[in-house]
Every structure is written in structure tokens, then in C-alpha cells.
Motif scaffolding. Structure first.
Motif: not given
Length: 79
Positions: A62-67
């Protein structure tokens, strides 16, 4: 891999790797000097965690943003 190719300790075998190497060489002229250091994955916990996350194909934490980048960051000749 790119670092070893830029400092000519290894040769590239793939056109994509050659393109990354060429991009780094273009940037070299914009600096008075350049120093490249390869940090081994086990000496870089953040990079190791990201590499394991990327290769697991599991949904990110949840705390990791993925692009997701669908296009390469380099241009291959003829494409």
C-alpha cells in the motif's frame, strides 16, 4: 551493467544496452568530470527491495507507488 560498459570493462551484446551506453556518453560532455560507482544489490537495500518487488509480479504494498512505463527510456535506431 551500463556502468561497466561506459567505463569499458565489458561490451554490450544487445542494441538496447548500446543505446543506454550512448545516452550516458552524451551526458558525459555536460560535466567537468564523471564518476560511476556500481553498488551491489546486497549493499543497497532499497534497490534490492524494488527489484524483488518488480520480479514477484505481486500487487505492490500500500505504501509503494508504482508507475508502469510501457515505452523504453531510450530510442533504438530504426524504430
Amino acid at each position: 551493467m551500463v556502468i561497466n560498459q561506459v567505463i569499458k570493462e565489458s561490451a554490450y551484446r544487445d542494441m538496447r544496452m548500446e543505446s543506454y551506453c550512448v545516452e550516458v556518453q552524451k551526458l558525459e560532455d555536460k560535466f567537468d568530470g564523471i564518476e560511476l560507482h556500481h553498488v551491489l544489490r546486497w549493499d543497497n537495500e532499497e534497490a534490492d527491495t524494488l527489484a524483488r518487488l518488480a520480479s514477484s509480479h505481486k500487487p505492490p504494498l500500500l505504501r509503494v507507488f508504482v508507475d508502469v512505463l510501457d515505452a523504453p527510456s531510450i530510442c533504438l535506431e530504426g524504430t
